[in-house]
Design a protein around this motif. Structure first.
Motif, mmCIF file in Angstrom:
data_model
loop_
_atom_site.group_PDB
_atom_site.id
_atom_site.type_symbol
_atom_site.label_atom_id
_atom_site.label_comp_id
_atom_site.label_asym_id
_atom_site.label_seq_id
_atom_site.Cartn_x
_atom_site.Cartn_y
_atom_site.Cartn_z
ATOM 1 N N LEU A 95 0.827 -1.208 0.000
ATOM 2 C CA LEU A 95 0.000 0.000 0.000
ATOM 3 C C LEU A 95 0.862 1.259 0.000
ATOM 4 N N VAL A 96 1.938 1.256 0.808
ATOM 5 C CA VAL A 96 2.839 2.416 0.824
ATOM 6 C C VAL A 96 3.447 2.621 -0.554
ATOM 7 N N PHE A 97 3.946 1.547 -1.136
ATOM 8 C CA PHE A 97 4.533 1.629 -2.468
ATOM 9 C C PHE A 97 3.519 2.127 -3.486
ATOM 10 N N THR A 98 2.301 1.596 -3.453
ATOM 11 C CA THR A 98 1.281 1.961 -4.438
ATOM 12 C C THR A 98 0.891 3.422 -4.312
ATOM 13 N N VAL A 99 0.596 3.861 -3.104
ATOM 14 C CA VAL A 99 0.129 5.241 -2.909
ATOM 15 C C VAL A 99 1.200 6.249 -3.313
ATOM 16 N N LEU A 100 2.428 6.044 -2.847
ATOM 17 C CA LEU A 100 3.484 7.022 -3.132
ATOM 18 C C LEU A 100 3.902 6.995 -4.596
ATOM 19 N N SER A 101 4.124 5.811 -5.139
ATOM 20 C CA SER A 101 4.606 5.742 -6.520
ATOM 21 C C SER A 101 3.553 6.237 -7.506
ATOM 22 N N THR A 115 8.130 4.013 -14.914
ATOM 23 C CA THR A 115 6.715 3.979 -15.259
ATOM 24 C C THR A 115 6.105 5.344 -15.529
ATOM 25 N N THR A 116 6.786 6.426 -15.170
ATOM 26 C CA THR A 116 6.256 7.756 -15.494
ATOM 27 C C THR A 116 5.980 7.920 -16.992
ATOM 28 N N PRO A 117 6.839 7.394 -17.891
ATOM 29 C CA PRO A 117 6.506 7.495 -19.322
ATOM 30 C C PRO A 117 5.159 6.891 -19.688
ATOM 31 N N PHE A 118 4.763 5.815 -19.011
ATOM 32 C CA PHE A 118 3.453 5.215 -19.260
ATOM 33 C C PHE A 118 2.342 6.203 -18.926
ATOM 34 N N MET A 119 2.476 6.891 -17.804
ATOM 35 C CA MET A 119 1.479 7.897 -17.418
ATOM 36 C C MET A 119 1.484 9.062 -18.402
ATOM 37 N N VAL A 120 2.675 9.433 -18.853
ATOM 38 C CA VAL A 120 2.782 10.533 -19.821
ATOM 39 C C VAL A 120 2.019 10.187 -21.090
ATOM 40 N N LEU A 121 2.193 8.974 -21.586
ATOM 41 C CA LEU A 121 1.534 8.565 -22.831
ATOM 42 C C LEU A 121 0.016 8.622 -22.701
ATOM 43 N N LEU A 122 -0.526 8.079 -21.610
ATOM 44 C CA LEU A 122 -1.983 8.053 -21.447
ATOM 45 C C LEU A 122 -2.550 9.462 -21.263
ATOM 46 N N ILE A 123 -1.880 10.274 -20.463
ATOM 47 C CA ILE A 123 -2.377 11.631 -20.229
ATOM 48 C C ILE A 123 -2.211 12.484 -21.488
ATOM 49 N N LEU A 124 -1.105 12.283 -22.202
ATOM 50 C CA LEU A 124 -0.892 13.029 -23.444
ATOM 51 C C LEU A 124 -1.958 12.676 -24.471
ATOM 52 N N ALA A 125 -2.339 11.407 -24.539
ATOM 53 C CA ALA A 125 -3.413 11.004 -25.455
ATOM 54 C C ALA A 125 -4.715 11.713 -25.090
ATOM 55 N N GLY A 126 -4.995 11.830 -23.799
ATOM 56 C CA GLY A 126 -6.188 12.562 -23.370
ATOM 57 C C GLY A 126 -6.106 14.041 -23.699
ATOM 58 N N LEU A 183 -11.013 -6.012 -5.559
ATOM 59 C CA LEU A 183 -11.812 -5.068 -4.770
ATOM 60 C C LEU A 183 -11.393 -3.630 -5.055
ATOM 61 N N VAL A 184 -10.090 -3.385 -5.101
ATOM 62 C CA VAL A 184 -9.606 -2.032 -5.411
ATOM 63 C C VAL A 184 -10.039 -1.612 -6.809
ATOM 64 N N ALA A 185 -9.985 -2.537 -7.774
ATOM 65 C CA ALA A 185 -10.424 -2.227 -9.141
ATOM 66 C C ALA A 185 -11.899 -1.849 -9.169
ATOM 67 N N ILE A 186 -12.724 -2.598 -8.444
ATOM 68 C CA ILE A 186 -14.160 -2.297 -8.406
ATOM 69 C C ILE A 186 -14.410 -0.917 -7.799
ATOM 70 N N LEU A 187 -13.685 -0.592 -6.728
ATOM 71 C CA LEU A 187 -13.866 0.707 -6.068
ATOM 72 C C LEU A 187 -13.458 1.859 -6.993
ATOM 73 N N ILE A 188 -12.317 1.700 -7.680
ATOM 74 C CA ILE A 188 -11.850 2.774 -8.564
ATOM 75 C C ILE A 188 -12.785 2.934 -9.755
ATOM 76 N N ALA A 237 -5.658 6.206 -16.347
ATOM 77 C CA ALA A 237 -4.222 5.993 -16.135
ATOM 78 C C ALA A 237 -3.948 5.564 -14.694
ATOM 79 N N VAL A 238 -4.607 6.208 -13.742
ATOM 80 C CA VAL A 238 -4.421 5.848 -12.334
ATOM 81 C C VAL A 238 -4.926 4.432 -12.071
ATOM 82 N N LEU A 239 -6.037 4.068 -12.673
ATOM 83 C CA LEU A 239 -6.574 2.707 -12.510
ATOM 84 C C LEU A 239 -5.557 1.668 -12.961
ATOM 85 N N PHE A 240 -5.000 1.839 -14.158
ATOM 86 C CA PHE A 240 -4.018 0.889 -14.664
ATOM 87 C C PHE A 240 -2.796 0.806 -13.756
ATOM 88 N N ARG A 241 -2.317 1.963 -13.318
ATOM 89 C CA ARG A 241 -1.103 1.977 -12.508
ATOM 90 C C ARG A 241 -1.344 1.411 -11.113
#
Length: 297
Positions: free
Chosen positions: A76-82, A172-183, A279-284, A221-225
């Motif tokens: 959880l610490v890793f997921t939230v911060l990263s 993994t930041t490049p992955f977020m860049v690609l998805l957000i840039l597409a949006g 469960l986390v996927a359903i919530l998001i 993007a946040v869901l995938f990550r």
């Protein structure tokens, strides 16, 4: 009432989908089903054909194990911060390279390099660079007089979690860049031109126009990550397989299954990881739907 042509199109669609569905059943549902089955048994990996049913005892054993909850906390610490830092950096970089700047194409290509390198390779590169004896990072720190000797980045109680998060952000930041840039590129330019003509400041255009319109893309993007980070295994395992400070839920399940040969308990741990991620996927997804519904009202 459906026409004959529509029925033929539906049948054709199902025929095209059948190979993919069959492959999914073979490579996903069958292993998942066997894992779920063994989670209710006392089977061991050296002889999986000999077992007895123990009900929910394996799940209770996992729940009583302090190491499992330590793995949950680390995950959880890793997921939230990263994911938080990757989203902020991804948004900033996407906004920058979305502008008409010189060399924009080269920047877009260069930013993909960390994401294209395999996780194991990237992890070992950073592990060598951060080595306390011969790593280039420590040599630079000592050479600049910032420390008298090299820092043990990958052995400290809290430093190794920071290193793990840093490496993941770098990869993994490049992955977020690609998805957000597409949006960003799908947003209507007329709105921004009208706002600029009306004299609305750039920061207000971003806060009141860009960010609300970009929320669906950021949400996806946040869901995938988040789902990827919750099941993180390779980065932490390659960096320091035996260090409990970065033991994730997936590493815990692997240790019970492979190191201790406990097929039943390891399967229960794996099933628990699957249920937590689901469960986390359903919530998001539910939150994204509520946000979209609120935006349409």
């Amino acid at each position: 009432m459906t026409t004959r042509l529509e029925r033929r199109e539906h049948r054709a669609a199902w025929l095209f989908l059948f190979p993919m569905a069959a492959a999914m059943l073979l490579v996903a549902l069958w292993p998942l089903g066997r894992t779920f089955f063994f989670s209710f048994t006392d089977a061991y990996l050296d002889d999986p054909t000999t077992y007895g049913f123990v009900g929910f005892e394996n799940f209770l054993e996992v729940a009583r194990d302090p190491s499992f909850w330590l793995a949950v906390r680390n995950t959880l610490v890793f997921t939230v911060l990263s994911v938080s830092l990757e989203t902020l950096l991804g948004l900033g970089i996407a906004l920058l390279i979305n502008e008409a700047i010189p060399g924009r194409g080269l920047v877009r290509a260069a930013i993909l390099v960390p994401w294209a390198i395999p996780v194991v390779v990237s992890t070992k590169i950073w592990d060598w660079m951060l080595n306390d004896q011969f790593g280039i990072v420590n040599k630079a720190i000592v050479g600049l007089g910032l420390a008298e000797h090299g820092i043990a980045w990958t052995s400290g109680s809290w430093l190794i979690m920071g290193v793990t998060i840093f490496i993941d952000i770098w990869m993994t930041t490049p992955f977020m860049v690609l998805l957000i840039l597409a949006g960003l590129q799908l947003l209507p330019g007329e709105i921004f031109e009208a706002a600029e003509v009306d004299g609305i400041p750039a920061w207000k255009r971003f806060w009141s126009i860009t960010l609300p319109l970009l929320r669906p893309a950021i949400g996806v993007a946040v869901l995938f990550r988040v789902l990827d980070a919750l099941r993180m295994f390779d980065l932490a395992y390659v960096l320091s397989a035996s260090n409990e400070n970065i033991m994730t839920m997936s590493i815990y399940a692997r240790n019970r299954l492979i190191s201790f040969q406990e097929l039943g308990i390891g399967s229960a741990a794996s099933t628990s990881v699957f249920l937590i991620v689901a469960l986390v996927a359903i919530l998001i997804i539910g939150a994204l739907r509520l946000d979209r519904a609120a935006g349409e009202v």
